[in-house]
Design a protein around this motif. Structure first.
Motif, PDB file in Angstrom:
ATOM      1  N   PHE A 122       0.832  -1.200   0.000  1.00  0.00           N
ATOM      2  CA  PHE A 122       0.000   0.000   0.000  1.00  0.00           C
ATOM      3  C   PHE A 122       0.868   1.251   0.000  1.00  0.00           C
ATOM      4  O   PHE A 122       0.632   2.185  -0.765  1.00  0.00           O
ATOM      5  CB  PHE A 122      -0.940  -0.012   1.216  1.00  0.00           C
ATOM      6  N   LYS A 123       1.887   1.277   0.866  1.00  0.00           N
ATOM      7  CA  LYS A 123       2.791   2.426   0.920  1.00  0.00           C
ATOM      8  C   LYS A 123       3.494   2.624  -0.421  1.00  0.00           C
ATOM      9  O   LYS A 123       3.583   3.745  -0.922  1.00  0.00           O
ATOM     10  CB  LYS A 123       3.816   2.270   2.039  1.00  0.00           C
ATOM     11  N   THR A 124       3.971   1.551  -1.002  1.00  0.00           N
ATOM     12  CA  THR A 124       4.651   1.630  -2.303  1.00  0.00           C
ATOM     13  C   THR A 124       3.702   2.168  -3.373  1.00  0.00           C
ATOM     14  O   THR A 124       4.066   3.058  -4.154  1.00  0.00           O
ATOM     15  CB  THR A 124       5.180   0.241  -2.709  1.00  0.00           C
ATOM     16  N   ILE A 125       2.481   1.659  -3.388  1.00  0.00           N
ATOM     17  CA  ILE A 125       1.490   2.101  -4.372  1.00  0.00           C
ATOM     18  C   ILE A 125       1.134   3.571  -4.146  1.00  0.00           C
ATOM     19  O   ILE A 125       1.073   4.356  -5.101  1.00  0.00           O
ATOM     20  CB  ILE A 125       0.236   1.210  -4.322  1.00  0.00           C
ATOM     21  N   PHE A 130       1.193   9.135  -5.653  1.00  0.00           N
ATOM     22  CA  PHE A 130       1.456  10.511  -5.227  1.00  0.00           C
ATOM     23  C   PHE A 130       2.457  11.171  -6.170  1.00  0.00           C
ATOM     24  O   PHE A 130       2.239  12.290  -6.646  1.00  0.00           O
ATOM     25  CB  PHE A 130       1.982  10.509  -3.787  1.00  0.00           C
ATOM     26  N   THR A 131       3.537  10.464  -6.467  1.00  0.00           N
ATOM     27  CA  THR A 131       4.575  10.999  -7.352  1.00  0.00           C
ATOM     28  C   THR A 131       4.050  11.193  -8.766  1.00  0.00           C
ATOM     29  O   THR A 131       4.253  12.247  -9.370  1.00  0.00           O
ATOM     30  CB  THR A 131       5.805  10.074  -7.360  1.00  0.00           C
ATOM     31  N   SER A 132       3.352  10.188  -9.287  1.00  0.00           N
ATOM     32  CA  SER A 132       2.893  10.289 -10.678  1.00  0.00           C
ATOM     33  C   SER A 132       1.817  11.361 -10.845  1.00  0.00           C
ATOM     34  O   SER A 132       1.813  12.069 -11.851  1.00  0.00           O
ATOM     35  CB  SER A 132       2.389   8.939 -11.190  1.00  0.00           C
ATOM     36  N   THR A 133       0.925  11.502  -9.872  1.00  0.00           N
ATOM     37  CA  THR A 133      -0.091  12.553  -9.998  1.00  0.00           C
ATOM     38  C   THR A 133       0.520  13.931  -9.820  1.00  0.00           C
ATOM     39  O   THR A 133       0.068  14.892 -10.434  1.00  0.00           O
ATOM     40  CB  THR A 133      -1.263  12.354  -9.014  1.00  0.00           C
ATOM     41  N   ASP A 134       1.560  14.043  -9.010  1.00  0.00           N
ATOM     42  CA  ASP A 134       2.252  15.317  -8.846  1.00  0.00           C
ATOM     43  C   ASP A 134       2.964  15.693 -10.143  1.00  0.00           C
ATOM     44  O   ASP A 134       2.898  16.840 -10.587  1.00  0.00           O
ATOM     45  CB  ASP A 134       3.252  15.258  -7.689  1.00  0.00           C
ATOM     46  N   GLU A 136       2.179  14.673 -13.153  1.00  0.00           N
ATOM     47  CA  GLU A 136       1.126  14.970 -14.140  1.00  0.00           C
ATOM     48  C   GLU A 136       0.598  16.378 -13.929  1.00  0.00           C
ATOM     49  O   GLU A 136       0.380  17.132 -14.868  1.00  0.00           O
ATOM     50  CB  GLU A 136       0.002  13.946 -14.034  1.00  0.00           C
ATOM     51  N   ARG A 137       0.388  16.747 -12.663  1.00  0.00           N
ATOM     52  CA  ARG A 137      -0.129  18.081 -12.337  1.00  0.00           C
ATOM     53  C   ARG A 137       0.865  19.157 -12.784  1.00  0.00           C
ATOM     54  O   ARG A 137       0.495  20.162 -13.350  1.00  0.00           O
ATOM     55  CB  ARG A 137      -0.379  18.181 -10.828  1.00  0.00           C
ATOM     56  N   ARG A 138       2.152  18.914 -12.550  1.00  0.00           N
ATOM     57  CA  ARG A 138       3.164  19.913 -12.887  1.00  0.00           C
ATOM     58  C   ARG A 138       3.406  20.021 -14.382  1.00  0.00           C
ATOM     59  O   ARG A 138       3.685  21.097 -14.890  1.00  0.00           O
ATOM     60  CB  ARG A 138       4.484  19.600 -12.162  1.00  0.00           C
ATOM     61  N   HIS A 139       3.307  18.902 -15.082  1.00  0.00           N
ATOM     62  CA  HIS A 139       3.641  18.900 -16.505  1.00  0.00           C
ATOM     63  C   HIS A 139       2.429  18.788 -17.406  1.00  0.00           C
ATOM     64  O   HIS A 139       2.558  18.938 -18.614  1.00  0.00           O
ATOM     65  CB  HIS A 139       4.614  17.768 -16.825  1.00  0.00           C
ATOM     66  N   GLY A 140       1.264  18.523 -16.778  1.00  0.00           N
ATOM     67  CA  GLY A 140      -0.019  18.278 -17.384  1.00  0.00           C
ATOM     68  C   GLY A 140      -0.287  18.792 -18.688  1.00  0.00           C
ATOM     69  O   GLY A 140      -0.953  18.738 -19.533  1.00  0.00           O
TER      70      GLY A 140
END
Length: 140
Positions: A122-125, A130-134, A136-140
């Motif tokens: 769960f922590k790994t996922i 968290f990293t991938s959505t961040d 995506e948000r920054r480079h979206g």
């Protein structure tokens, strides 16, 4: 699955707010701001907004309330007078310190249903999401 994730997050949020509201009438946005400042202070309201993915107007309202309550200090940046630097006051830090053990108990209440292997997965996922959505948000 997005629906389930949103519902679980909302339930966890409500449980945390019950703890926080025993002392102060805080909402989710104010609690997020306090915990973000604890981790990244001193920082600007814009950094809080970006870190939490909150709307800057919501961050501004949370900042106003937390300053009035004496939990957050807002100081004009000497290098850039247009920028305000935020940090926890001693009272704000005391609140965080007081509530952290109960917040961790709430986390345990949620994660206690998982085996240690499931917790690690769960922590790994969550870290990956968290990293991938961040990104995506920054480079979206």
């Amino acid at each position: 699955m997005p629906f389930q994730l949103a519902v679980v997050a909302n339930r966890l949020n409500m449980a945390l707010l019950k703890i926080v509201n025993r002392k102060y009438e805080l909402r989710t946005k104010e609690w997020r701001m306090l915990t973000t400042l604890e981790r990244f202070q001193p920082c600007s309201a814009l950094k809080v907004a970006k870190t939490t993915s909150m709307d800057p107007a919501r961050v501004s309202r949370a900042q106003t309330k937390l300053v009035k309550l004496g939990l957050v200090q807002a100081v004009t940046d000497v290098a850039d007078r247009r920028r305000v630097v935020l940090s926890l006051t001693p009272v704000g830090q005391e609140l965080i310190d007081e509530l952290t053990p109960e917040a961790l108990q709430t986390e345990e209440w949620l994660l206690g249903k998982l085996s240690s292997g499931e917790r690690q997965q769960f922590k790994t996922i969550m870290d990956k999401l968290f990293t991938s959505t961040d990104e995506e948000r920054r480079h979206g």
